[in-house]
Each structure stands twice: as C-alpha cells, then as structure tokens.
Write a protein that holds these residues in place. Structure first.
Motif, PDB file in Angstrom:
ATOM      1  N   ASP A  90       1.281  -1.268  -0.162  1.00  0.00           N
ATOM      2  CA  ASP A  90       0.043  -0.191  -0.037  1.00  0.00           C
ATOM      3  C   ASP A  90       1.235   1.231  -0.030  1.00  0.00           C
ATOM      4  O   ASP A  90       2.012   1.489   0.280  1.00  0.00           O
ATOM      5  N   ASP A  92       0.451   3.778   1.412  1.00  0.00           N
ATOM      6  CA  ASP A  92      -0.504   5.053   2.630  1.00  0.00           C
ATOM      7  C   ASP A  92       0.728   4.686   4.065  1.00  0.00           C
ATOM      8  O   ASP A  92      -0.092   4.813   4.695  1.00  0.00           O
ATOM      9  N   GLN A  94       0.560   2.585   6.150  1.00  0.00           N
ATOM     10  CA  GLN A  94       0.129   0.806   6.762  1.00  0.00           C
ATOM     11  C   GLN A  94       0.843  -0.011   6.974  1.00  0.00           C
ATOM     12  O   GLN A  94       0.985  -0.626   7.635  1.00  0.00           O
ATOM     13  N   ARG A 205      -3.951   4.262  10.089  1.00  0.00           N
ATOM     14  CA  ARG A 205      -3.676   5.163   8.435  1.00  0.00           C
ATOM     15  C   ARG A 205      -3.515   6.586   9.745  1.00  0.00           C
ATOM     16  O   ARG A 205      -4.318   6.694  10.316  1.00  0.00           O
TER      17      ARG A 205
END
Ligand code: GDD
Ligand code: MN
Length: 362
Positions: A90, A92, A94, A205
């Motif tokens: 990912d 982001d 995370q 997040r």
C-alpha cells in the motif's frame, strides 16, 4: 530484480515517504529493484508527487484513467514490470516499507514462490483497529478459506496486500481480479508451491482516507464468486451438497428403521442414525466430491472428519430429541435437526473438511 507495485488513489501526503522508505530498505537489502506507482487519476497530485522523485529513486509512475480498483492496478503494474520477483504494498504507510527487505530476505532464504506479510502469524498484528473491523476481517478471511480451502491452507492472512511472488509462478495465469484482494487471485490462479510468511504490524492510517467501503465489500463477494467458478470449487460444493442431501435420506431412513420398526430407544436410535449418515457422507465425499483422491489412510481421515462434524451432529441429535419431545412428528423433528447440522457444516466447516482430503494431512 524486484519490482514492487504501489497502487495509489489520493495518497499525496504519504506517497513520497512510502517511496523513500521502500527504496532505502531495498538499497540496504542489496538486490536491484524498481518501484512502480499505479495511480488512478488522483485529483490531489499523488502521481505528480511520485514523478518528482524519478530522478532520485528508481520509480516509474503508471497513470490510469478513472478509479479502477486496487487489484487491477497491481495487475497492470506487474504487466510493465521487469523483475523476476513481483511485489505489492500500500501507498499509505500502513504497510511499513521496511518489511519489504524482510520479505525479500525470506524469499531468498527459503526459496519460496510466495512470501506474504501477515498480521496473524506470531509477531504480527494491527494497531488500533476497532473491534468491528477485526470481526469483519475474520469473517472475510473465513469466507475466503471456504472458497479456496486447499490453496489457502497454511496462510494466516489471505487478506494481506503486501507480498512478493516469483514471476514464473504466475506466468501465463490470467489474472482478472475485482476489488481489493490481489493475493486471492494469485493463489487461486497461480502455481504456488512453497509459501512463507513474515509477521508485520499493520499501522494506523495517519494521512488520507481508506478506500475500503461498501462497494469494495460487494466487489469482494463478486470476486470470490468468480474464483469459486474458475477454480472448480463451485462444482465441488455442489457435489458436497448432493452427498449431504442423500446423507439426510440415510439419516431419516435409518432413524425410521431403528426407532419405529425395531423399537430402539429414541436417544440411541437418533445417535446411531446420525453416525451412519456421517460415515456415509465421508465415503460419499471421497468417491464423488473428491474423485477418490487421495486413497487412504482412511482411519485417521475418518477420525478427523468425525471430530469436525461432532458439534453439528450434537445439535442434530438435541434438536431431534427435543422437538419430538414437544410434539413434532419424529421425522419432522429429525429433518429440522439435519438441516441445522448441514448449515453448520456448510458455513463453518468447509475449510477443515477439505483439508482432510488435502495433500498435507499430518
Ligand atoms: N490505483 C488504485 N486504484 N489504488 C487504490 C484504489 C484504486 O481504485 N483503491 C485503493 N487504492 C490504494 C490506496 O491508495 C492504498 O495505497 C492501497 O490501495 C490500500 O487502500 P486502503 O484504502 O488504504 O486500504 P485499507 O487500508 O482499508 O485496506 C487494506 O487492508 C488490508 C488488510 O486487511 C488493503 O489495501 C490491504 O492491502 C491490506 O493488507
Ligand atoms: Mn490503508
């Protein structure tokens, strides 16, 4: 060479740090690598921010038109990849980018075809996840195991979106996922021999918002339905259900013979009829659902099957006796018990029942 795809949709605040940390980790690891950002027309400048790092880092950016989904972004990214090892994570943060180096190291050490970063093996976890997301994640995981019972056996986190796979393991496989779960497509369609897992902590997040919504959940169900069809699992379920239905007839007729015609005490007759049906189902599934594969050893497989079926069977027995006790006709009471038993087996027990006939019975 390692090619990592990073699918992004509106991740302008985290994409650069993701790329920097991923590159640092892989440089330290030492193998040649490329990072491929696949962006779906984010309107917050995500693609531009990734492109601005192209002179510093081995980064490429693939821009797609419209928002077309995480899993297909990964497939499109891999289609342009040059590595013999493909990966995804990912954008982001995370997925801690440093874990990439651990995945690469584990793949090299174990010679696995697939190395998955897992929240659910020893040492892994997810930070500050609300209880309902944990429950939903467990339910989604169980559902996946029901659709791909053998291929997911031994995999603790089939929902993971961070893994490495050898390109040759998915060469020629037609990957046509919908929604989020690219890993399911890879294990469903690829030729994965050895699997290895690496624990990691799924972070909270900090920037941007999750894209996992109602639409993605519906897509997940559609994706599973498609995999059930394309892997042949649907046909196996239908055979399993057919065996179960004829097993119900065995249960009912045995009960009728033993309790009504032979006059056995009801508790004993009901137990014996249920047991007879279990043995019938076991061999029926071996012959029909699993096409006699593998052959034996039956004693241990049957013992395992009895154990898995025990809770449903107990429910069946209790319902038969208690409903008859409150005035149901005997076979009507037994039919309700059998239906409840079958439901338990269909919804909860498929992964463990399939593993009885799987290659790795220990
Ligand atoms: N290109 C593209 N197109 N990227 C997308 C799309 C899309 O339609 N939808 C989501 N992404 C990107 C996001 O920008 C992010 O980088 C990544 O895919 C994951 O999306 P999130 O929205 O952050 O997902 P999540 O955190 O809720 O869900 C994650 O759950 C798993 C654990 O259950 C999944 O993404 C998995 O990767 C993760 O392991
Ligand atoms: Mn996320």
């Amino acid at each position: 060479m390692i090619s990592i795809v990073i699918p992004t949709y509106r991740e302008s605040e985290s994409v650069q740090q993701t790329l920097r940390r991923a590159a640092a980790a892989l440089w330290k690891y030492g193998d040649e690598f490329e990072l491929i950002v696949v962006d779906d027309e984010s309107d917050d400048g995500t693609a531009e921010k990734a492109e601005s790092l192209q002179n510093e880092l081995p980064v490429r950016v693939l821009r797609r038109k419209g928002k077309r989904g995480l899993a297909t972004a990964v497939v499109d990214g891999w289609a342009t990849a040059r590595g013999d090892i493909l990966g995804v994570m990912d954008g982001d943060l995370q997925h801690p980018p440093e874990v990439l180096a651990e995945l690469a190291d584990a793949m090299q050490r174990t010679q696995a075809d697939l190395v998955v970063a897992s929240r659910y093996c020893r040492g892994g976890g997810s930070l500050r996840w609300p209880w309902w997301r944990r429950v939903a994640s467990a339910a989604a995981t169980h559902l996946a195991a029901t659709v791909l019972p053998l291929r997911l056996s031994g995999m603790t986190d089939p929902m993971s979106g961070m893994f490495l796979v050898r390109a040759r393991a998915i060469e020629g496989a037609e990957l046509t996922p919908i929604g989020f779960r690219i890993l399911l497509e890879v294990v469903g369609k690829g030729k994965i021999g050895k699997l290895c897992e690496v624990p990691y902590l799924f972070e909270k997040r900090e920037q941007g918002r999750s894209k996992l919504g109602a639409r993605e959940c519906a897509e997940y169900l559609m994706h599973l339905a498609r995999l059930a069809w394309s892997t042949g699992q649907l046909r196996k379920w239908m055979r399993y259900t057919l065996v179960g239905l004829t097993g119900a007839v065995v249960n009912l007729s045995a009960l009728d013979v033993m309790a009504v015609k032979a006059g056995w005490p009801l508790a004993a007759a009901a137990a014996a009829a249920i047991e007879l049906a279990i043995v019938y189902n076991f061999f029926g599934n071996w012959l029909f659902t699993f096409s006699r594969c593998p052959a034996g050893p039956f004693a241990r497989r049957l013992a395992r099957y009895e154990l898995i079926c025990a809770p449903g069977a107990a429910l069946n027995w209790l319902l038969t006796l208690s409903l008859f006790g409150v005035g149901f006709p005997l076979l009507g009471a037994a039919a309700v018990g059998i239906a409840a038993d079958g439901l338990v087996n269909l919804t909860l027990n498929i992964p463990s029942i399939w593993k009885i006939w799987g290659p790795d019975l220990h």
